[in-house]
Design an enzyme around this catalytic site. Sequence first.
Site, PDB file in Angstrom:
ATOM      1  N   VAL A   1     -21.586 -43.258  16.171  1.00 45.84           N
ATOM      2  CA  VAL A   1     -21.220 -43.915  14.918  1.00 45.84           C
ATOM      3  C   VAL A   1     -21.482 -45.415  15.028  1.00 45.84           C
ATOM      4  CG1 VAL A   1     -19.349 -44.400  13.295  1.00 45.84           C
ATOM      5  CG2 VAL A   1     -19.439 -42.193  14.467  1.00 45.84           C
ATOM      6  N   CYS A   2     -22.181 -45.969  14.031  1.00 45.10           N
ATOM      7  CA  CYS A   2     -22.424 -47.404  13.975  1.00 45.10           C
ATOM      8  C   CYS A   2     -21.464 -48.025  12.964  1.00 45.10           C
ATOM      9  CB  CYS A   2     -23.872 -47.676  13.570  1.00 45.10           C
ATOM     10  SG  CYS A   2     -24.274 -49.434  13.479  1.00 45.10           S
ATOM     11  N   LEU A   3     -20.409 -48.638  13.493  1.00 47.85           N
ATOM     12  CA  LEU A   3     -19.401 -49.282  12.659  1.00 47.85           C
ATOM     13  C   LEU A   3     -18.944 -50.531  13.410  1.00 47.85           C
ATOM     14  CD1 LEU A   3     -17.617 -49.084  10.096  1.00 47.85           C
ATOM     15  CD2 LEU A   3     -15.958 -47.805  11.471  1.00 47.85           C
TER      16      LEU A   3
ATOM     17  N   ASN B   1     -26.033 -44.532   9.353  1.00 48.75           N
ATOM     18  CA  ASN B   1     -25.133 -45.175  10.310  1.00 48.75           C
ATOM     19  C   ASN B   1     -24.454 -44.195  11.268  1.00 48.75           C
ATOM     20  OD1 ASN B   1     -24.340 -46.814   7.354  1.00 48.75           O
ATOM     21  ND2 ASN B   1     -25.579 -47.777   8.938  1.00 48.75           N
TER      22      ASN B   1
END
Length: 219
Positions: free
Chosen positions: A136-138, A129
Amino acid sequence: MLTLTKKLRREQESRDDQSSSSDKQGEGHVHQFESNNNDIIAQQRGPPKRVSVRDRLLVKEVQELNSALPSSCELKFDDPDKLHDFHLTITPDEGYWRNGQFLFHVHVTEEYNFAPPIVKCLTRLWHPNINEEGSVCLSLLRQSSIDEMGWAPTRRLKDVVWGLNSLFTDLLNFDDPLNLEASEMYQKDAHAFQQRVNEYIQKYSNKKQSSSSSSSNRR
């Protein structure tokens, strides 16, 4: 009859009058100069700066965050007067990355809290992620999200910090990866995945390194 004494006295009085008049003119020039100088200083200073909505929110939010910061997290403000710009160091105490130390840069824009902060990971790591460029993958960092977990004005700075911290534990997501190669490696061989994670930790995330050292690795 004008005697010599009277003549001298009149000449002295005349000189005194001229001197007094000259002094008054000089004082007038001084006062005028001071007034003009004060006007110039006031113009240079300009009107008093207004505190933005963002900054007013952050004063309270940073205080709340400091009182409830996860034990694996540490905040650092390079300028204590700029609460909108700081670094977050996460040192996971469990999971695949528990031997690492990861530095994030967080910038809160003027659009906060209608827009999420901008976050970048400054330490290279092998993570499904977080890609190697630091993106950042959030979900909560997205303006809109298909899982309805995206950013909303009701969210706070502590949600961002806790969310980033949880990317190393319960929010770790191999099914919706940003780093597809890392996710596929885990699906095929979890042991190989752990080895790659450890290699990156040893190369880029040694705890003995300073924050500036970690930052330079990303540059």
